[in-house]
Design a protein around this motif. Structure first.
Motif, short mmCIF file in Angstrom:
data_model
loop_
_atom_site.label_atom_id
_atom_site.label_comp_id
_atom_site.label_asym_id
_atom_site.label_seq_id
_atom_site.Cartn_x
_atom_site.Cartn_y
_atom_site.Cartn_z
N LEU A 281 12.31 3.19 -4.79
CA LEU A 281 10.66 2.75 -4.64
C LEU A 281 10.07 3.63 -4.58
N SER A 282 8.89 4.12 -5.65
CA SER A 282 7.78 5.28 -4.48
C SER A 282 6.15 5.06 -5.15
N ASN A 283 5.71 4.74 -4.28
CA ASN A 283 4.35 4.77 -4.20
C ASN A 283 3.64 3.64 -5.00
N ILE A 284 4.46 2.68 -4.58
CA ILE A 284 4.59 1.50 -5.09
C ILE A 284 2.83 0.36 -4.71
N SER A 285 1.55 0.37 -5.05
CA SER A 285 0.67 -0.46 -4.70
C SER A 285 0.28 -1.74 -5.50
N PHE A 286 0.18 -2.84 -4.59
CA PHE A 286 -0.56 -4.10 -5.76
C PHE A 286 -1.10 -5.41 -4.82
N THR A 287 -1.49 -6.30 -5.15
CA THR A 287 -2.43 -6.94 -4.00
C THR A 287 -2.15 -8.89 -5.01
N ILE A 288 -1.59 -9.64 -4.12
CA ILE A 288 -1.14 -10.88 -4.53
C ILE A 288 -2.10 -11.63 -4.19
N GLU A 289 -3.06 -12.31 -4.73
CA GLU A 289 -3.34 -12.75 -4.10
C GLU A 289 -3.02 -14.80 -3.60
N PRO A 290 -3.66 -15.69 -2.71
CA PRO A 290 -3.32 -16.73 -2.00
C PRO A 290 -3.28 -17.53 -3.20
N GLY A 291 -2.09 -18.34 -3.83
CA GLY A 291 -2.28 -19.08 -4.24
C GLY A 291 -1.32 -18.42 -5.91
N SER A 292 -1.46 -17.10 -6.78
CA SER A 292 -1.44 -17.23 -7.29
C SER A 292 -0.23 -17.02 -7.75
N LYS A 293 0.26 -16.93 -8.96
CA LYS A 293 1.85 -17.04 -9.45
C LYS A 293 1.82 -15.30 -9.93
N VAL A 294 2.94 -14.82 -10.03
CA VAL A 294 3.07 -14.06 -10.21
C VAL A 294 4.55 -13.02 -10.61
N ALA A 295 4.90 -12.70 -11.79
CA ALA A 295 6.59 -12.00 -11.64
C ALA A 295 6.93 -10.98 -11.93
N ILE A 296 8.03 -10.40 -11.84
CA ILE A 296 7.93 -8.82 -11.60
C ILE A 296 9.00 -9.09 -12.46
N ARG B 159 1.04 -1.36 -0.05
CA ARG B 159 0.11 0.26 -0.32
C ARG B 159 0.65 1.14 0.09
N ASP B 160 1.10 1.47 -1.24
CA ASP B 160 1.96 3.44 -1.20
C ASP B 160 3.39 2.95 -0.22
N VAL B 161 3.78 2.16 -1.43
CA VAL B 161 5.45 1.82 -0.62
C VAL B 161 6.33 2.86 -1.09
N SER B 162 6.98 3.29 -0.45
CA SER B 162 8.61 3.98 -0.97
C SER B 162 9.02 3.10 0.09
N PHE B 163 10.87 3.58 -0.45
CA PHE B 163 11.75 3.64 0.08
C PHE B 163 13.22 3.57 -0.80
N HIS B 164 13.57 3.94 0.10
CA HIS B 164 15.26 4.12 0.25
C HIS B 164 16.23 3.53 0.88
N TYR B 165 17.18 3.21 0.35
CA TYR B 165 18.42 2.43 1.17
C TYR B 165 19.16 3.20 1.67
N PRO B 166 19.52 2.74 3.04
CA PRO B 166 19.96 3.85 4.46
C PRO B 166 21.36 4.07 3.62
N GLY B 167 21.90 5.75 4.07
CA GLY B 167 22.51 6.96 3.74
C GLY B 167 22.16 7.11 2.34
N ASN B 168 21.05 6.79 1.56
CA ASN B 168 20.95 6.89 0.08
C ASN B 168 18.99 7.81 -0.23
N GLU B 169 19.35 8.57 1.38
CA GLU B 169 18.03 9.98 1.25
C GLU B 169 17.28 10.01 0.02
N GLU B 170 18.15 10.80 -0.17
CA GLU B 170 17.84 11.75 -1.74
C GLU B 170 16.99 10.23 -2.79
#
Length: 585
Positions: A354-369, A339-350
Motif C-alpha cells: 500500500l502506498s500513500n493511502i488516504s480516505f475517510t469512512i463515516e459512521p454507519g456508511s457502507k463502503v466497498a473496496i 492518513r497517508d498510509v504506506s505498508f509492506h510485509y515484514p521481510g519484503n521491504e523493497e
C-alpha cells in the motif's frame, strides 16, 4: 545447560514440595545404607556359637530399615514427581497462553506441526528432567555420599580400590554426553518434521485424494520417518555403549575389592561380615553410577528441548499495547480514517503493498473496496484491527490513532470475516456465539445473527438445529454455509464496524443480495467495509474505493464511477459480459 535455568521460577513456585522430596531422599538413603550393617552383624554372629535371637534381631532390623527406606522412597515420588507434573501443567498453560499473544507474522513463518511438536514432545522431555532427572540426580549424590562414608568406616584402602574407576566414569559421561545432546536435538527436529507433514496431510487429505497423490505423500512420509528412525537407532547404540561401559567398569571394580578383602579376612584384619557389607555397598553404588548415564541422557534431552521451547517463549509479538493506551469511550461510532498510509510485509521491504493511502469512512456508511488481485485490498483491511501495523502514516478509529487503543478494546468493536473461513468442531450455536461476552439472551442474538446471514433456514434443516455438531473445519457444511456461519459469528456481538473480506464469494448472487439487504435493514448504524469482486453487490454501497497497484485509483458511488469510464467501468462491463456468456451457456 544454562537454558534450563529458565525453569528456576517454576521450581521456586513449588519449592516446598521439592524440599520435602529432598528430605525424603536423604532419609531413604540413610535407612538404605544402614540396613547392610545388620546383614554383616548377622553373618559375624554365625561364625561362633550363636544365639538364634541375635540372628533374628539383626534380620528384623534389616527388614525394618528396608521398609522405612521404601516408605520414604514412596514419599519422594509423591513430592518430586507430583511437583514435576504440576510444573508440566503450568508450562503447557504458559506455552499455550504465549502462543495466543504472538502476531500473525510469527505464524506465517512457523508451521503448525512445529508448534505442536514443541508443545508435546519437547515439553515432555523437560518434564522428565524436572521429575526423574532431578530426583535421581539428588538420589545419586546422597547414595554415593552415605555409601562411601559407610565403606570408609569399614576399610579406607578397599574404598580407594572401589573408587578407582570413578575418573573413567566421569570421562565417559563427559564425552558420550556431548554426543547424546547433539543426536537428541537432531531427533527432536526430525520429530517436528514428521508432526508438520502429518498435520498438513491430514488437513489436506481431500486435495491429496483428488490429485491421486497418496503414494507420493506416503513415500515422502516414509523418507522422513526413516530419517527419524535412523537417528533414534544411532542414539540407542550410543546409549547402549554408555551403559555397557559403566556396567563393565563397575563389575571390574569388584575384583580388587574381593581379592584384597579376602586377604584381609585371612590376615584377621577384617571379618566375613565386613566383606559382605562392603560388597553390598559396592553393589548398592551400581544403580547410582549407572543412573549417571541415564540422568545425563535426560538432562541432555531436556537441554535441547528447553532450547527449542525458549525460541518460542522468546518470540515477541509484533503488535503490542503500550503503557500510554486508553480505552475507547462507550459511545463508539465506527468512523475510520487512513492518513497517508504506506505498508509492506515484514521481510519484503523493497515492495510497498500500500502506498500513500488516504480516505475517510463515516459512521454507519457502507463502503466497498474493489480492485484486481494483488492490489492490496486485504492488506488494507488487515491494518484496521492491527493484524499488522503500517510503516508510515496513521489509521484512526473514531478520531483516535489505533496504536493508542488497547488491542482487546479495539477489536471488540470490529466484526472481521476474513477470506479464509474457519469454524470450530463444536455446535453451530457455539460457533456463532463464539465472540459474545455479554450476558444477553443466548439464543435470541444467535437466531438474529443467523437470519441476517441468511443461514437460519439451513440450520433448521439439520436434525439438531443449532445444536448440530460440526466436524473438523466444518466438514459437514458447504462452502457457502461456512461463510455465512462466520458472518453470523461476526454479527452476533453487534460490532460498530463490520469488515467482510470477500466473505460472500461462496454464495450465489441472490443470497448475497439478501444478506446485504438484511445488513442495511437490521444494522443501519453499523459501518460496513466490504471487499468483493461482484459489482452486483458493491454497486449498492454508499461509496466504492478502487485500488490499483497499492494506491487509490478512483473513488465514488456506482453511478459516479461508471460516468468516469475508467477502471471500475471496465470491471463492470467485463462482469456484465461474463454473466451474459454464462446465461447463454
Amino acid at each position: 545447560m544454562k537454558n534450563l535455568l529458565r525453569l528456576k521460577k517454576y521450581l521456586l513456585r513449588y519449592k516446598r514440595k521439592m524440599l520435602y522430596g529432598i528430605v525424603c531422599i536423604i532419609l531413604t538413603n540413610i535407612f538404605a545404607v544402614f540396613a547392610p550393617r545388620f546383614i554383616g552383624n548377622a553373618i559375624d554372629v554365625l561364625e561362633s556359637p550363636f544365639v538364634m535371637s541375635d540372628v533374628l534381631s539383626n534380620v528384623g532390623l534389616y527388614i525394618l530399615f528396608a521398609a522405612l527406606g521404601s516408605i520414604f522412597l514412596f514419599l519422594v515420588r509423591q513430592n518430586i514427581i507430583v511437583a514435576s507434573r504440576i510444573i508440566e501443567f503450568d508450562l503447557k498453560n504458559d506455552y499455550y497462553a504465549h502462543l495466543q499473544t504472538l502476531s500473525r507474522n510469527f505464524y506465517n513463518k512457523t508451521s503448525t506441526g512445529e508448534l505442536i511438536a514443541r508443545g508435546t514432545n519437547d515439553l515432555n522431555a523437560v518434564r522428565d528432567f524436572l521429575g526423574p532427572g532431578i530426583m535421581y540426580s539428588i538420589n545419586t549424590f546422597f547414595r554415593l555420599f552415605f555409601a562411601v562414608i559407610a565403606m570408609l568406616t569399614i576399610s579406607p584402602n578397599l574404598t580407594l580400590l572401589a573408587l578407582l574407576p570413578a575418573p573413567f566414569f566421569s570421562y565417559a559421561v563427559y564425552r558420550i554426553g556431548k554426543s547424546i545432546q547433539k543426536r537428541t536435538k537432531s531427533i527432536q527436529e526430525s520429530y517436528a518434521d514428521i508432526t508438520a507433514l502429518l498435520q498438513e496431510n491430514i488437513s489436506g487429505i481431500r486435495v491429496i485424494r483428488n490429485y491421486t497423490r497418496e503414494s507420493h505423500e506416503t513415500e515422502k512420509f516414509e523418507k522422513i520417518n526413516q530419517t527419524y528412525f535412523r537417528k533414534n537407532i544411532s542414539l540407542a547404540k550410543l546409549q547402549a555403549l554408555f551403559f555397557a561401559i559403566l556396567t563393565a567398569l563397575l563389575a571390574l571394580s569388584l575384583i580388587p575389592v574381593i581379592w584384597v578383602g579376602g586377604i584381609n579376612v585371612v590376615n584377621g584384619t577384617m571379618t566375613i561380615g565386613d566383606i559382605a557389607q562392603f560388597v553390598i555397598y559396592v553393589s548398592m553404588l551400581s544403580w547410582p553410577i549407572i543412573s549417571i548415564g541415564w540422568v545425563t541422557n535426560i538432562i541432555q534431552k531436556a537441554s535441547s528441548a528447553q532450547t527449542r521451547l525458549n525460541e518460542i517463549f522468546d518470540a515477541k509479538p509484533d503488535i503490542t499495547d503500550s503503557l500510554a493506551m486508553e480505552d475507547l469511550p462507550e459511545n463508539v461510532r465506527g468512523r475510520i480514517e487512513f492518513r497517508d498510509v504506506s505498508f509492506h510485509y515484514p521481510g519484503n521491504e523493497e515492495q510497498d503493498v500500500l502506498s500513500n493511502i488516504s480516505f475517510t469512512i463515516e459512521p454507519g456508511s457502507k463502503v466497498a473496496i474493489v480492485g484486481a488481485t494483488g492490489s492490496g485490498k486485504t492488506s488494507l483491511v488487515n491494518l484496521i484491527p492491527r493484524l499488522y501495523d503500517p510503516q508510515s502514516g496513521t489509521v484512526l478509529f473514531d478520531g483516535r490513532d489505533i496504536r493508542t487503543i488497547p488491542l482487546a478494546n479495539l477489536r471488540q468493536h470490529i466484526g472481521f470475516v476474513p477470506q479464509t473461513n474457519f469454524v470450530f468442531s463444536d455446535t453451530i450455536a457455539n460457533n456463532i456465539d463464539y465472540g459474545v461476552t455479554t450476558n444477553s439472551d443466548h439464543l435470541d442474538h444467535i437466531i438474529e445473527a443467523s437470519r441476517i446471514a441468511n443461514l437460519y433456514d439451513d440450520i433448521m434443516d439439520f436434525p439438531d438445529g443449532f445444536e448440530t455438531m460440526l466436524g473438523e473445519k466444518g466438514i459437514n457444511l458447504s462452502g457457502g454455509q461456512k461463510q455465512r456461519t462466520c458472518i453470523a459469528r461476526a454479527l452476533a456481538w453487534k460490532p460498530e464496524l463490520l469488515i467482510l473480506d470477500d466473505a460472500l464469494s461462496a454464495v450465489d448472487t441472490s443470497t448475497e443480495a439478501g444478506i446485504f439487504e438484511a445488513l442495511l435493514e437490521k444494522l443501519p448504524h453499523t459501518t460496513l467495509l466490504l471487499i468483493s469482486h461482484r459489482i452486483s453487490t458493491v454497486k449498492n454501497c454508499d461509496r466504492i474505493i478502487v485500488l490499483q497497484n497499492g494506491g487509490i485509483a478512483e473513488t465514488g458511488s456506482h453511478e459516479e464511477l461508471l460516468a468516469k469510464e475508467n477502471i471500475y467501468a471496465e470491471l463492470y462491463t467485463q462482469q456484465l459480459l461474463e454473466d451474459e456468456i454464462q446465461s447463454i451457456n
